[in-house]
Write a protein that holds these residues in place. Structure first.
Motif, PDB file in Angstrom:
ATOM      1  N   PRO A   5       0.841  -1.211   0.000  1.00 10.16           N
ATOM      2  CA  PRO A   5       0.000   0.000   0.000  1.00 10.16           C
ATOM      3  C   PRO A   5       0.868   1.250   0.000  1.00 10.16           C
ATOM      4  O   PRO A   5       1.734   1.432   0.862  1.00 10.16           O
ATOM      5  N   LEU A   6       0.650   2.102  -0.982  1.00 11.37           N
ATOM      6  CA  LEU A   6       1.391   3.357  -1.116  1.00 11.37           C
ATOM      7  C   LEU A   6       0.396   4.485  -1.346  1.00 11.37           C
ATOM      8  O   LEU A   6      -0.650   4.288  -1.962  1.00 11.37           O
ATOM      9  N   PHE A   7       0.758   5.686  -0.909  1.00  7.88           N
ATOM     10  CA  PHE A   7      -0.073   6.856  -1.147  1.00  7.88           C
ATOM     11  C   PHE A   7       0.729   7.838  -2.001  1.00  7.88           C
ATOM     12  O   PHE A   7       1.732   8.393  -1.540  1.00  7.88           O
ATOM     13  N   PHE A   8       0.312   8.021  -3.252  1.00  7.20           N
ATOM     14  CA  PHE A   8       1.020   8.895  -4.183  1.00  7.20           C
ATOM     15  C   PHE A   8       0.416  10.295  -4.172  1.00  7.20           C
ATOM     16  O   PHE A   8      -0.817  10.452  -4.106  1.00  7.20           O
ATOM     17  N   ASN A   9       1.266  11.283  -4.260  1.00  6.29           N
ATOM     18  CA  ASN A   9       0.820  12.661  -4.404  1.00  6.29           C
ATOM     19  C   ASN A   9       0.568  12.926  -5.893  1.00  6.29           C
ATOM     20  O   ASN A   9       1.509  13.040  -6.678  1.00  6.29           O
ATOM     21  N   LEU A  10      -0.692  13.027  -6.291  1.00 11.29           N
ATOM     22  CA  LEU A  10      -1.051  13.243  -7.696  1.00 11.29           C
ATOM     23  C   LEU A  10      -1.416  14.694  -7.991  1.00 11.29           C
ATOM     24  O   LEU A  10      -1.852  14.996  -9.107  1.00 11.29           O
ATOM     25  N   SER A  11      -1.227  15.566  -7.033  1.00 17.18           N
ATOM     26  CA  SER A  11      -1.631  16.963  -7.224  1.00 17.18           C
ATOM     27  C   SER A  11      -0.943  17.579  -8.439  1.00 17.18           C
ATOM     28  O   SER A  11       0.292  17.634  -8.512  1.00 17.18           O
ATOM     29  N   GLY A  12      -1.750  18.003  -9.406  1.00 16.97           N
ATOM     30  CA  GLY A  12      -1.234  18.647 -10.610  1.00 16.97           C
ATOM     31  C   GLY A  12      -0.619  17.707 -11.629  1.00 16.97           C
ATOM     32  O   GLY A  12      -0.180  18.169 -12.692  1.00 16.97           O
ATOM     33  N   LYS A  14      -0.501  14.488 -14.393  1.00 19.07           N
ATOM     34  CA  LYS A  14      -1.369  13.984 -15.457  1.00 19.07           C
ATOM     35  C   LYS A  14      -1.785  12.544 -15.170  1.00 19.07           C
ATOM     36  O   LYS A  14      -0.944  11.679 -14.916  1.00 19.07           O
ATOM     37  N   VAL A  15      -3.072  12.301 -15.223  1.00 17.00           N
ATOM     38  CA  VAL A  15      -3.629  10.956 -15.100  1.00 17.00           C
ATOM     39  C   VAL A  15      -4.586  10.749 -16.267  1.00 17.00           C
ATOM     40  O   VAL A  15      -5.448  11.597 -16.536  1.00 17.00           O
ATOM     41  N   VAL A  16      -4.435   9.635 -16.965  1.00 18.44           N
ATOM     42  CA  VAL A  16      -5.260   9.337 -18.134  1.00 18.44           C
ATOM     43  C   VAL A  16      -6.278   8.265 -17.768  1.00 18.44           C
ATOM     44  O   VAL A  16      -5.936   7.263 -17.136  1.00 18.44           O
ATOM     45  N   ALA A  34      -8.082  13.723  -5.833  1.00 21.07           N
ATOM     46  CA  ALA A  34      -6.717  13.759  -5.313  1.00 21.07           C
ATOM     47  C   ALA A  34      -5.894  14.877  -5.950  1.00 21.07           C
ATOM     48  O   ALA A  34      -4.687  14.964  -5.732  1.00 21.07           O
ATOM     49  N   GLY A  35      -6.541  15.725  -6.755  1.00 21.19           N
ATOM     50  CA  GLY A  35      -5.848  16.872  -7.348  1.00 21.19           C
ATOM     51  C   GLY A  35      -5.191  16.605  -8.675  1.00 21.19           C
ATOM     52  O   GLY A  35      -4.452  17.465  -9.188  1.00 21.19           O
ATOM     53  N   ALA A  36      -5.425  15.438  -9.264  1.00 21.48           N
ATOM     54  CA  ALA A  36      -4.778  15.105 -10.531  1.00 21.48           C
ATOM     55  C   ALA A  36      -5.382  15.901 -11.690  1.00 21.48           C
ATOM     56  O   ALA A  36      -6.557  16.290 -11.657  1.00 21.48           O
ATOM     57  N   LEU A  49      -0.209   9.267 -23.559  1.00 22.08           N
ATOM     58  CA  LEU A  49       0.260   8.793 -22.262  1.00 22.08           C
ATOM     59  C   LEU A  49       1.600   9.367 -21.837  1.00 22.08           C
ATOM     60  O   LEU A  49       2.045   9.134 -20.709  1.00 22.08           O
ATOM     61  N   ARG A  50       2.246  10.119 -22.733  1.00 22.09           N
ATOM     62  CA  ARG A  50       3.566  10.626 -22.363  1.00 22.09           C
ATOM     63  C   ARG A  50       3.446  11.581 -21.171  1.00 22.09           C
ATOM     64  O   ARG A  50       2.614  12.483 -21.155  1.00 22.09           O
ATOM     65  N   GLY A  51       4.256  11.360 -20.169  1.00 23.38           N
ATOM     66  CA  GLY A  51       4.255  12.197 -18.972  1.00 23.38           C
ATOM     67  C   GLY A  51       3.181  11.877 -17.969  1.00 23.38           C
ATOM     68  O   GLY A  51       3.047  12.580 -16.954  1.00 23.38           O
ATOM     69  N   ALA A  52       2.415  10.814 -18.222  1.00 24.78           N
ATOM     70  CA  ALA A  52       1.339  10.466 -17.287  1.00 24.78           C
ATOM     71  C   ALA A  52       1.897   9.767 -16.055  1.00 24.78           C
ATOM     72  O   ALA A  52       2.851   8.980 -16.133  1.00 24.78           O
ATOM     73  N   ALA A  53       1.313  10.070 -14.899  1.00 26.03           N
ATOM     74  CA  ALA A  53       1.709   9.399 -13.659  1.00 26.03           C
ATOM     75  C   ALA A  53       1.038   8.045 -13.531  1.00 26.03           C
ATOM     76  O   ALA A  53       1.589   7.125 -12.914  1.00 26.03           O
ATOM     77  N   ALA A  54      -0.146   7.900 -14.142  1.00 29.32           N
ATOM     78  CA  ALA A  54      -0.887   6.632 -14.063  1.00 29.32           C
ATOM     79  C   ALA A  54      -1.963   6.647 -15.125  1.00 29.32           C
ATOM     80  O   ALA A  54      -2.374   7.708 -15.619  1.00 29.32           O
TER      81      ALA A  54
END
Length: 445
Positions: A5-12, A14-16, A34-36, A49-54
């Protein structure tokens, strides 16, 4: 452990989200919360998808899901595919969201239903405002680290902050008082002074422990000492933590072991000594419970205090025997009256209480049944007005007697024996609706 279990900071970041429909929309909304920076597409290309966090994939079609998953994998972007665990790099847990406090529950994809069930159970016991407590801790983090140099005393301060008066005030919604309490505890910790406690004036309800509010049940588990009425049953007291001190301070008619002044003084003494104290009162503390007097005493002493309401006897007993206190055709008003004060009541009030379409819920009235009957009849009430007497309402040994106002004294006789429990008298047309025939609950009429 199958998943870390991990908690990622997605604020700002890119999420597709790939797909259209409820499943895709839910994932997009979750990422936005979560601010994505969410981009939702029906199909994807490599450039999307380039530069996407998830990337979340929820097309609902196995072939489209697989193609999209391969594109994401080729770019090394972590991917989640709805309802296809074998295609996922990460999975979505069931989430309890309380602002700064987030709880994630996962079964590794084995049973989302089980995860959702566990989430419901955690939500039931986790205070709604637990996020406010996290914000309070964050506010004082730098100050505590700077002012309390000894690690052991700093740990004690943090435990006190998240379990003591400041925490309970924050959970009760009084943020300003919580900050003042935290500042006081920070100063006490810095100067090595003993902290002040807090009092909670809590309604225990009519007797059924399952009718305790969630907040009342939580505070019973946290209290150092519980000062309780005689009418609070053992089943409710059993909800307290095992090492809590239980002190009976009840006042029943003719058996006042503790005066109100003594109870007030005991509450003040214990809170000043640093205890978390629960004053547990039958029913609701502000309905014939003298909770207001105890609140005043604690406030005058400058001590932290909070009030937790309970289901008062009139509501609990009436519901238990199927009496609606108001009814569109029978009663448009209801009045709570203390039977013990009947003899001292102003005569002018009784004509209003005796009016048709008016329900009376009379507390502590069984021993005053003759006086109540006579005053209502003298004020013009119909002798045939239905009445019900509910003893030990909501409890396993509940008893209900029904009849007419003219016969109230006879009905009350069986509810005034030495071993009788607390009784409530209901007068009015709605009393005729009492469900006396409930053999599964062993009720008698």
């Amino acid at each position: 452990m199958k998943h870390l279990p991990l908690f990622f900071n997605l604020s700002g970041r890119k999420v597709v989200v790939v797909g259209e429909g409820p499943a895709a929309d839910r994932r997009a909304a979750l990422a936005r919360s979560a601010g994505a920076a969410v981009r939702q597409l029906a199909d994807i290309r490599v450039d999307d998808l380039r530069g996407a966090a998830a990337v979340f994939i929820a097309t609902g079609d196995l072939e489209h899901d697989t193609v999209a998953q391969r594109v994401a994998k080729s770019l090394g972007v972590p991917v989640n595919v709805a309802d296809r665990p074998a295609l996922c790099d990460f999975i979505l847990p069931a989430i309890v969201d309380r602002d700064d406090v987030v709880v994630a529950i996962s079964t590794g994809g084995a049973s989302p239903t089980l995860a959702a069930t566990l989430r419901g159970r955690i939500e039931a016991v986790l205070p709604e405002r637990i996020g406010s407590l996290a914000k309070l801790a964050s506010t004082f983090r730098a100050q505590a680290n700077a002012l309390i140099v000894d690690p052991a005393r700093r740990r004690t301060f943090w435990r006190r902050l998240v379990e003591g008066p400041a925490a309970l005030l924050a959970l009760a919604g009084d943020d300003a008082a919580a900050r003042r309490a935290a500042l006081s505890e920070l100063d006490d910790a810095r100067r090595r002074l003993a902290p002040v406690g807090i009092a909670h004036i809590i309604g225990a309800g009519p007797g059924d422990p399952d009718l305790l509010t969630l907040k009342a049940a939580q505070l019973l588990r946290e209290a150092d000492a519980i000062l309780h009425d005689d009418l609070v049953p053992p089943a409710v007291l059993a909800r307290a933590r095992r090492d809590a001190e239980l002190l009976a301070v009840g006042k029943r008619k003719g058996f006042a072991r503790w005066t109100q002044d003594e109870i007030n003084a005991e509450l003040v003494r214990r809170v000043r000594a640093g205890q978390t104290v629960v004053r547990l009162k039958a029913g609701d503390p502000f309905v014939f419970g003298r909770g207001g007097e105890e609140l005043e005493a604690l406030r005058e002493a400058g001590l932290p205090v909070a009030v937790v309401p309970g289901i008062t006897a009139a509501l609990g007993c009436a519901a238990s025997v199927g009496i609606p206190l108001t009814h569109r055709r029978l009663a448009s008003a209801v009045t709570f009256v203390s039977g013990h004060s009947a003899d001292g009541s102003r005569e002018a009030t009784w004509p209003a209480l005796a009016a048709q379409g008016h329900t009376l819920a009379i507390y502590m009235g069984a021993s005053e049944a003759a006086s109540v009957r006579d005053r209502l009849l003298n004020a013009g009430a119909d002798p045939a007005t239905p009445v019900a007497i509910v003893e030990n309402g909501t409890r396993p040994d509940e008893r209900v007697s029904t009849g007419r106002l003219s016969d109230l004294t006879r009905l009350a006789a069986s509810h005034t024996r030495d071993d009788a429990g607390p009784s409530l008298i209901i007068v009015g047309e709605v009393a005729a609706l009492a469900a006396a025939e409930q053999p599964s609950l062993a009720k008698v009429s």
